[in-house]
Design a protein around this motif. Structure first.
Motif, PDB file in Angstrom:
ATOM      1  N   THR A 447      41.992  69.414   6.734  1.00  0.00           N
ATOM      2  CA  THR A 447      42.316  70.720   7.299  1.00  0.00           C
ATOM      3  C   THR A 447      41.129  71.270   8.081  1.00  0.00           C
ATOM      4  N   ALA A 448      39.922  71.122   7.517  1.00  0.00           N
ATOM      5  CA  ALA A 448      38.713  71.639   8.150  1.00  0.00           C
ATOM      6  C   ALA A 448      38.364  70.875   9.422  1.00  0.00           C
ATOM      7  N   GLU A 449      38.461  69.544   9.381  1.00  0.00           N
ATOM      8  CA  GLU A 449      38.122  68.741  10.567  1.00  0.00           C
ATOM      9  C   GLU A 449      39.006  69.114  11.753  1.00  0.00           C
ATOM     10  N   VAL A 450      40.301  69.281  11.488  1.00  0.00           N
ATOM     11  CA  VAL A 450      41.220  69.658  12.577  1.00  0.00           C
ATOM     12  C   VAL A 450      40.892  71.066  13.062  1.00  0.00           C
ATOM     13  N   GLY A 451      40.589  71.977  12.136  1.00  0.00           N
ATOM     14  CA  GLY A 451      40.210  73.331  12.529  1.00  0.00           C
ATOM     15  C   GLY A 451      38.963  73.365  13.388  1.00  0.00           C
ATOM     16  N   SER A 452      38.091  72.368  13.227  1.00  0.00           N
ATOM     17  CA  SER A 452      36.872  72.291  14.036  1.00  0.00           C
ATOM     18  C   SER A 452      37.085  71.570  15.359  1.00  0.00           C
ATOM     19  N   GLU A 523      52.749  57.373  22.365  1.00  0.00           N
ATOM     20  CA  GLU A 523      53.521  56.128  22.393  1.00  0.00           C
ATOM     21  C   GLU A 523      53.880  55.641  20.994  1.00  0.00           C
ATOM     22  N   ILE A 524      53.081  56.041  19.993  1.00  0.00           N
ATOM     23  CA  ILE A 524      53.330  55.649  18.602  1.00  0.00           C
ATOM     24  C   ILE A 524      53.453  56.916  17.760  1.00  0.00           C
ATOM     25  N   GLU A 525      54.505  56.971  16.959  1.00  0.00           N
ATOM     26  CA  GLU A 525      54.642  58.065  15.998  1.00  0.00           C
ATOM     27  C   GLU A 525      54.161  57.548  14.647  1.00  0.00           C
ATOM     28  N   ILE A 526      53.071  58.090  14.163  1.00  0.00           N
ATOM     29  CA  ILE A 526      52.486  57.602  12.915  1.00  0.00           C
ATOM     30  C   ILE A 526      53.324  58.038  11.714  1.00  0.00           C
ATOM     31  N   SER A 527      53.053  57.418  10.573  1.00  0.00           N
ATOM     32  CA  SER A 527      53.857  57.632   9.372  1.00  0.00           C
ATOM     33  C   SER A 527      53.857  59.080   8.901  1.00  0.00           C
ATOM     34  N   ALA A 528      52.688  59.722   8.880  1.00  0.00           N
ATOM     35  CA  ALA A 528      52.609  61.099   8.386  1.00  0.00           C
ATOM     36  C   ALA A 528      53.446  62.043   9.239  1.00  0.00           C
ATOM     37  N   VAL A 529      53.517  61.796  10.545  1.00  0.00           N
ATOM     38  CA  VAL A 529      54.341  62.625  11.437  1.00  0.00           C
ATOM     39  C   VAL A 529      55.817  62.340  11.191  1.00  0.00           C
ATOM     40  N   LYS A 530      56.169  61.078  11.032  1.00  0.00           N
ATOM     41  CA  LYS A 530      57.568  60.719  10.754  1.00  0.00           C
ATOM     42  C   LYS A 530      58.086  61.429   9.510  1.00  0.00           C
ATOM     43  N   HIS A 531      57.229  61.522   8.489  1.00  0.00           N
ATOM     44  CA  HIS A 531      57.644  62.100   7.211  1.00  0.00           C
ATOM     45  C   HIS A 531      57.462  63.613   7.155  1.00  0.00           C
ATOM     46  N   GLY A 532      56.960  64.217   8.236  1.00  0.00           N
ATOM     47  CA  GLY A 532      56.729  65.657   8.219  1.00  0.00           C
ATOM     48  C   GLY A 532      55.687  66.060   7.193  1.00  0.00           C
ATOM     49  N   GLN A 533      54.635  65.251   7.053  1.00  0.00           N
ATOM     50  CA  GLN A 533      53.593  65.498   6.057  1.00  0.00           C
ATOM     51  C   GLN A 533      52.587  66.498   6.627  1.00  0.00           C
ATOM     52  N   ASP A 534      52.884  67.788   6.454  1.00  0.00           N
ATOM     53  CA  ASP A 534      52.087  68.850   7.072  1.00  0.00           C
ATOM     54  C   ASP A 534      51.171  69.528   6.056  1.00  0.00           C
ATOM     55  N   ASP A 535      50.189  68.796   5.558  1.00  0.00           N
ATOM     56  CA  ASP A 535      49.291  69.339   4.539  1.00  0.00           C
ATOM     57  C   ASP A 535      48.272  70.287   5.165  1.00  0.00           C
ATOM     58  N   PHE A 536      48.141  71.481   4.546  1.00  0.00           N
ATOM     59  CA  PHE A 536      47.226  72.500   5.079  1.00  0.00           C
ATOM     60  C   PHE A 536      46.684  73.310   3.907  1.00  0.00           C
ATOM     61  N   ILE A 537      45.396  73.084   3.559  1.00  0.00           N
ATOM     62  CA  ILE A 537      44.771  73.831   2.470  1.00  0.00           C
ATOM     63  C   ILE A 537      43.403  74.337   2.942  1.00  0.00           C
ATOM     64  N   PRO A 538      43.274  75.642   3.193  1.00  0.00           N
ATOM     65  CA  PRO A 538      41.960  76.197   3.547  1.00  0.00           C
ATOM     66  C   PRO A 538      41.001  76.105   2.361  1.00  0.00           C
ATOM     67  N   TRP A 539      39.726  75.874   2.663  1.00  0.00           N
ATOM     68  CA  TRP A 539      38.685  75.849   1.640  1.00  0.00           C
ATOM     69  C   TRP A 539      38.155  77.265   1.449  1.00  0.00           C
ATOM     70  N   LYS A 540      38.112  77.735   0.215  1.00  0.00           N
ATOM     71  CA  LYS A 540      37.627  79.080  -0.066  1.00  0.00           C
ATOM     72  C   LYS A 540      36.130  79.125  -0.329  1.00  0.00           C
ATOM     73  N   ARG A 541      35.445  78.042  -0.129  1.00  0.00           N
ATOM     74  CA  ARG A 541      33.999  77.924  -0.303  1.00  0.00           C
ATOM     75  C   ARG A 541      33.560  78.021  -1.745  1.00  0.00           C
ATOM     76  N   GLY A 542      34.508  78.006  -2.692  1.00  0.00           N
ATOM     77  CA  GLY A 542      34.118  77.843  -4.080  1.00  0.00           C
ATOM     78  C   GLY A 542      33.744  76.389  -4.299  1.00  0.00           C
ATOM     79  N   VAL A 543      33.432  76.022  -5.522  1.00  0.00           N
ATOM     80  CA  VAL A 543      33.046  74.634  -5.791  1.00  0.00           C
ATOM     81  C   VAL A 543      34.285  73.758  -5.791  1.00  0.00           C
ATOM     82  N   SER A 544      34.375  72.891  -4.821  1.00  0.00           N
ATOM     83  CA  SER A 544      35.467  71.923  -4.718  1.00  0.00           C
ATOM     84  C   SER A 544      34.832  70.604  -4.348  1.00  0.00           C
ATOM     85  N   LEU A 545      35.061  69.577  -5.153  1.00  0.00           N
ATOM     86  CA  LEU A 545      34.453  68.270  -4.883  1.00  0.00           C
ATOM     87  C   LEU A 545      35.443  67.343  -4.201  1.00  0.00           C
TER      88      LEU A 545
END
Length: 545
Positions: A447-452, A523-545
């Motif tokens: 989520t963060a990489e795409v946001g950047s 030209e290629i539709e990847i698997s995650a797009v085919k399955h509608g895998q739309d994962d989106f979780i913002p990081w709240k800057r707490g401790v997350s490993l």
């Protein structure tokens, strides 16, 4: 296989039986116990307290004496990593041969700010969790009528089983009776052929917590709204939340001073009734889609690609196949003037000095050390630490310490110099290898990489994961052929060929870049797009490993 000449362990590429003689570079070794594939065994006896080396770096220390040929496990190895300093050493980079790719292009969506998207999406964004239900109402109202419904439907399969229950079917019939396979629903024709879809960024933030959380969330949302893969956005605000629209507008200006995409903001407390707000939202969104549909794909140089580098569900082969393969892809793209993002700071543990040495600017080296030390300190203050990063799945498949996991994970970044160090959710502005401070958590980091700014993500996995993203294609790359065959509905590329000796890391890296160009061109539709895998979780800057 020995990964680095300085290593005192070997990696088993297949299951090894006790007493079975194996040869590596003319030297014979005899495992003293069963060594599962992907796990490591000692080349020579390792006394208690002695260092264990892999990838040429310290990855652990022996808790007890480990006999030559003995299995390394969490029972006899504890995490250990090299110390590091912000002062770097002179670094020389040997660029790969880019002759094959020098004049290649991809067909993308050109934006007025000079960026190029690999897709063309419209966003519907809530400023606060209170608006999530209204976002869901808009999703129900717009998706199917506009022709963006899921292509695969399990509804028919479920209906067949429910009909059996109504007819008095037993539990055994429901569990084991074969029924007609679910069919592929014929998706209605898209109303807007040049728009890949409407995406909805539901989240649980925007109010409560601390004010910095809301500011950070606005920065992330601004990164998505200004993203080259986004044509425009509809924003729903309640009105009283911490994440004020004015903060979002400031963050948009930071990332795109001349921002001129269609942007519609609706404030529920100002508008009045829910019906009035949703009516306006539907009308304005449709009007924006008419405008956005005018953009079509056109050729662009590969320097307009920004690739996020991610791993999740890693195994003992990830660091010797998939990760170094996309590391070579990364080096190719950097040599072509493109941009790559390496994140997951907890998974750079033990290789920090190598990263510092690769920083072009001493200021970046200092910032990197400050960020990673602060992150580590906060984890320890919360009763955790980077040493607790490997998941049960990682450990089961050979990544028994965080340093082993990190040394392999860092291979995703290739060998190019570091041009910038960013803190979440800052935007990438320099071509080359960028470091972005994020957790190791797959979805938070992606989520963060795409946001950047990543307009494609290369995601390696050894155990298998469906992770995707709402607006950027997440290309899933298997570290081993067994996984590729077993989960071929969610995996796009196999690099188990490296383990099997069928191709080199460099050949796999070039193959991946060829694939990326086709994905970027639509030209290629990847698997995650085919399955509608739309994962989106913002990081709240707490401790997350």
């Amino acid at each position: 296989m020995k990964v680095h000449p300085a290593d005192n362990v070997l990696v088993a590429l297949t299951d090894l039986k006790p007493g079975e003689e194996v040869t590596y570079q003319g030297i014979a070794y005899q495992p003293t116990e069963f060594i599962p594939a992907k796990h490591k065994f000692a080349i020579n006896s390792i006394p208690a307290g002695a260092e264990i080396m892999m990838y040429g770096v310290l990855v652990g220390k022996a808790q007890f004496n480990i006999a030559a040929g003995g299995l390394l496990s969490t029972a006899n190895v504890k995490h250990a990593a090299n110390s590091f300093f912000s002062e770097g050493h002179q670094y020389h980079w040997h660029q790969p041969d880019i002759t094959k790719f020098r004049y290649k292009t991809f067909n993308g969506f050109h934006r007025e700010d000079g960026s190029v998207g690999t897709a063309n999406y419209w966003l519907i964004v809530p400023m606060v969790f209170c608006e999530n239900r209204n976002v869901e109402v808009l999703q129900e109202a717009l998706i199917k009528p506009l022709g963006y419904g899921r292509k695969k439907s399990y509804e028919l399969k479920a209906q067949n089983l429910i009909d059996k229950i109504r007819a008095g079917g037993s539990m055994e019939e429901i569990l084991y009776t074969e029924i007609e396979p679910h069919t592929t629903a014929s998706a209605s024709t898209k109303v807007f052929p040049n728009i890949d879809g409407i995406k909805f960024l539901n989240h649980t933030g925007g109010c409560g917590g601390i004010r910095q959380d809301s500011i950070t969330l606005c920065g992330l949302l601004a990164g998505y709204i200004t993203h080259p893969n986004v044509a425009g956005a509809t924003v729903l605000s309640l009105g009283c939340q911490n994440a004020q629209v004015s903060i979002l507008e400031e963050e948009i200006k930071k990332r795109s001073p001349g921002f001129n995409k269609p942007l519609y903001v609706l404030d529920q407390q100002k508008t009045g009734t829910e019906e009035d707000m949703l009516d306006k939202a539907i009308r304005q969104t449709l009007a924006g889609l008419i405008q956005a549909n005018q953009n079509i794909r056109k050729p662009a140089p590969l320097s307009n690609l920004t690739i996020g580098l991610e791993c999740g569900g890693s195994d003992g082969f990830s660091g010797i196949s998939a990760n170094p393969a996309i590391g070579y892809t990364s080096d190719l793209l950097v040599s072509l003037g493109g941009t790559v993002i390496l994140s997951e700071f907890p998974e750079l543990c033990g290789v920090e000095q190598n990263i510092v040495d690769r920083c072009i600017d001493p200021v970046d080296a200092e910032r990197f050390t400050d960020l990673i030390r602060t992150y580590s300190q906060r984890a320890e203050e919360a009763g955790s630490g980077f040493d607790m990063n490997p998941s049960p799945g990682n450990i089961k498949d050979g990544l028994i310490t965080d340093a082993i996991k990190s040394a392999g994970a860092a291979k995703k970044g290739g060998t190019s110099p570091v041009v910038d160090v960013l803190d979440y959710p800052e935007k990438v502005t320099k071509p080359g290898l960028n470091l972005l401070c994020t957790p190791g958590n797959d979805v938070e980091s992606t989520t963060a990489e795409v946001g950047s700014g990543a307009n494609i993500v290369l995601f390696t996995t050894g155990l298998g994961t469906p992770t995707g993203n709402p607006i950027a294609p997440v290309v899933k790359i298997a570290s081993n052929t067994t996984l590729y065959k077993r989960m071929n509905d969610i995996i796009d590329i196999n690099t188990g060929t490296i383990i099997e000796g069928e191709e080199t890391i460099e050949q796999a890296g070039e193959r991946i870049l060829e694939y990326v160009i086709k994905v970027a061109s639509g030209e290629i539709e990847i698997s995650a797009v085919k399955h509608g895998q739309d994962d989106f979780i913002p990081w709240k800057r707490g401790v997350s490993l």
